[in-house]
Design an enzyme around this catalytic site. Sequence first.
Site, PDB file in Angstrom:
ATOM      1  N   LYS A   1       0.806  -1.214   0.000  1.00 24.23           N
ATOM      2  CA  LYS A   1       0.000   0.000   0.000  1.00 24.23           C
ATOM      3  C   LYS A   1       0.844   1.271   0.000  1.00 24.23           C
ATOM      4  CE  LYS A   1      -1.168   1.342   3.899  1.00 24.23           C
ATOM      5  NZ  LYS A   1      -1.685   1.622   5.239  1.00 24.23           N
ATOM      6  N   THR A   2       1.795   1.334   0.939  1.00 21.62           N
ATOM      7  CA  THR A   2       2.628   2.532   1.022  1.00 21.62           C
ATOM      8  C   THR A   2       3.446   2.708  -0.245  1.00 21.62           C
ATOM      9  OG1 THR A   2       2.796   2.061   3.371  1.00 21.62           O
ATOM     10  CG2 THR A   2       4.236   3.764   2.520  1.00 21.62           C
TER      11      THR A   2
ATOM     12  N   ASP B   1      -4.543   8.175   3.219  1.00 17.75           N
ATOM     13  CA  ASP B   1      -4.064   6.870   3.689  1.00 17.75           C
ATOM     14  C   ASP B   1      -4.964   6.380   4.830  1.00 17.75           C
ATOM     15  OD1 ASP B   1      -2.465   4.693   3.977  1.00 17.75           O
ATOM     16  OD2 ASP B   1      -0.940   5.708   5.164  1.00 17.75           O
ATOM     17  N   GLU B   2      -5.018   5.080   5.058  1.00 18.21           N
ATOM     18  CA  GLU B   2      -5.815   4.504   6.145  1.00 18.21           C
ATOM     19  C   GLU B   2      -7.250   5.036   6.127  1.00 18.21           C
ATOM     20  OE1 GLU B   2      -4.453   2.145   7.651  1.00 18.21           O
ATOM     21  OE2 GLU B   2      -2.374   2.564   8.224  1.00 18.21           O
TER      22      GLU B   2
ATOM     23  N   GLN C   1      -9.006  -3.667   8.632  1.00 24.06           N
ATOM     24  CA  GLN C   1      -8.088  -3.076   9.600  1.00 24.06           C
ATOM     25  C   GLN C   1      -8.649  -1.822  10.244  1.00 24.06           C
ATOM     26  OE1 GLN C   1      -3.789  -3.196   8.616  1.00 24.06           O
ATOM     27  NE2 GLN C   1      -4.436  -4.014   6.647  1.00 24.06           N
TER      28      GLN C   1
ATOM     29  N   ARG D   1       1.054  -8.230  11.185  1.00 20.21           N
ATOM     30  CA  ARG D   1       2.304  -7.469  11.302  1.00 20.21           C
ATOM     31  C   ARG D   1       3.507  -8.379  11.083  1.00 20.21           C
ATOM     32  NH1 ARG D   1       0.601  -3.644   9.505  1.00 20.21           N
ATOM     33  NH2 ARG D   1      -1.203  -4.989   9.273  1.00 20.21           N
TER      34      ARG D   1
END
Length: 802
Positions: free
Chosen positions: A32-33, A224-225, A255, A610
Amino acid sequence: MDLVSSLNEQQAEAVRTTEGPLLILAGAGSGKTRVITVRIAYLISERQVPPHQILAVTFTNKAAGEMRNRVANLLKGFQLNSAPLLATFHSLCVRILRQDIEKLDDGYTRSFTIYDTDDSQRVLKACIKDLGLDEKKIVPRVVRSVISAAKNRGEDVQLFTSSVEQTDEKQAAYAKIFRLYEERLLRANALDFDDLLIKTVKLLRVSQETRDKYNDRFKYILVDEYQDTNSLQLALITFLTEKQQNICVVGDDAQSIYGFRQADIRNILEFEQHFPSAKVIKLEQNYRSTQTILDAADAVIGNNLNQKKKKLWTQNPGGERILYCQAVDGEAEARFVASKIEAHRSRDASKRIAVLYRTNAQSRLFEEALRRFRIDYNIVGGFSFYERAEVKDVVAYLKLILNPDDDIALLRVINTPSRGIGKASIDELQSMARQTNGSLWSAIGDVVEGRSTAFAPRAKNAIVAFWNTIEKLKAKAEGFAGTDKPVSETVIAAIDDSGYSQMLREENTDEAEGRLENLEELVNAAADYDKDPEGGLREFIDHAALTSDTDKYDGNAGVTLMTIHSAKGLEFPIVFIVGLEDGVFPHSRSVNNPKELEEERRLAYVAITRAEELLYITHSMRRRFYGDEITAEPSQFLNELPLELIEDLSRGPSWLSYARSYGMGSEKRTPVTTIDANVHEKPRAVYTGKTYNSADAIAEFFKNKGGRASRTGETFSRSSDVSRPSTGYDRLRAAASENARTGRSDRDDDAFVPGSHVRHAKYGKGLVLRREGTGDNVKLTISFPGFGQKKLIQKFANLERA
DNA sequence: AAGTAAATTTTTTTT
DNA sequence: AAATTTACTT
């Protein structure tokens, strides 16, 4: 340079789709980033978009900083004459408000102060007191969260007051406090965190001119997010992107873990309705984790009813099994974790390790164990640097330089260090301020200029001395402007001229020594703003208010301790998820609310995903809670993991061995039907994690028991052959509860009072926690090892004494 | 007014 | 158990 060649097909498409609304549904670890940063670089280098026309919004400074670095790396060698703006929602709002808040014409000026949570709470406490309300019944902390929730729903005082049940004494009181709180904030020219968003949205709504200005400035916006945005943030984005509609949001509904902050998962689910003609791209290839870890995460999240279907896959190898340990108590759990970390570090110190817990309070045991093992660790969260008393005190002096009407800052330091202005004097000043409807600083001005006779000479002298200190500081700060160290010299002046450093030196203790060191750190932080042409004292103070502790996470640290919330967006080769116990994780405040329980489960999903290579999960059988030791039951999330993926490292029998002999054993004899077989392809043990905690569901189940076996009924009706767990786990549990339990078992077979142990046909042995109702309506809340808490109707539950 | 002893509270999660 | 707030004493 070919930016997109390193991306997969979906990622590349997400980068190339630069025009119009775009939703990128990005599963955990799907790059994603990378997509966001490449997209920014692509806009600049391939589409010739001037960098300053690009805005990327994140939730933390840390995420913004990370992106800034990665974009800079991608654009190395490019001559740029501006930079894209990478900001948090809050810092973006501050930027806008510092320029344009006066257009609102509601009394606030550009030199407004930002109140953090602690400041807000102090104001609220004073409001409660001044309204003559009972501090025992009206808790400032609760009022703050009620008001914050209202603000984040977009309600102002009027709306909140009219929506509140006026007959409800408490609600009516909250409305009153809310009103007074807003008045006090305005008088101090102060905005709380929520106001930053509210005021910005209001400004964009009412001022066409401002809206045009920022629409013309930001032609490409990324968020983002996105799953964590609330209605205010949606409104902000909607206004900012009104003209261009070049809005790209990235997120993962699985998430979403900030519901408690009014984040609205519908924002991501309904993006296509909010922005018609939106394109949706799914990123489903995971590059981060092993298949085993993904399978575990998938199994857990599969228990949520509300979710968008998506299939994460990976080309990564299967990897090692999940390592599991049950410890006898919290100390043993921490010792296990520390010893495993030590082993890993001595084998390969380059592998970063994270210890993730549900609440900050859990960190202490792990810190102690790691110190004993002499393992260096980094801790994120808990007490932030800028939350330390000495740092806040000095920042309060700085705030007074720019805005002496900031009552909260003034109260913080008026007698720190002590200069003889005691409670009586402060009370008098406050009543003076109330009478003139002015600030404390204006009241002090009255005293200095002799317009008040209320003070004895000694008290008056002390107040005049304080006034002098602040005035001199103000003059000094002005004098530093234009020198090469305007910010850091001002901070030094605040520390020294206020008498603060002298006070700490005179204390002559190790603690005071540490505080002095912290203040040196503050000067160092200030020095960063000396070099920056855009940075002044104002910006430094804003930074101190808006910088969370998550932001100072050191990506190179070998071992990091933090909450799961703080870990979102990060990845580690080795991850420990600790404290998987009922009431801890899922948290006790969430277990009775299905919506919140789903959020806890998403949190578990975040935690598991994670991990890149190796995942440890631990829980302990006993835990200290508010000072006394209680028996802890395994988390229901453990039951939701596929048992075959787990390897048991516990000393002796554990929940896992118990679950295995129970679940697997019966599976051999009779095939097990899983409740949600469509979600899990692999056959699973009877531990489906499905909870029957409503009275209706329990009644329904027992009705089925005698008749046709429904699918759920079937799972349950087989339970008689496993009703006598004779494993070591049982003996272990029995031994543990012998020492731990505080209740007593009753001699009367029918009286299942709190504290007594019972046996249930399906769940096995459990501890009665609560008893409600009478006669046929007696309901019992029972904690069953491995199943969590259940609410059962005694009449139907068929319980035995155990 | 300041320091100490006693009582009370604290554990969600964060910008 | 630890930290914070309040209430007594000097």
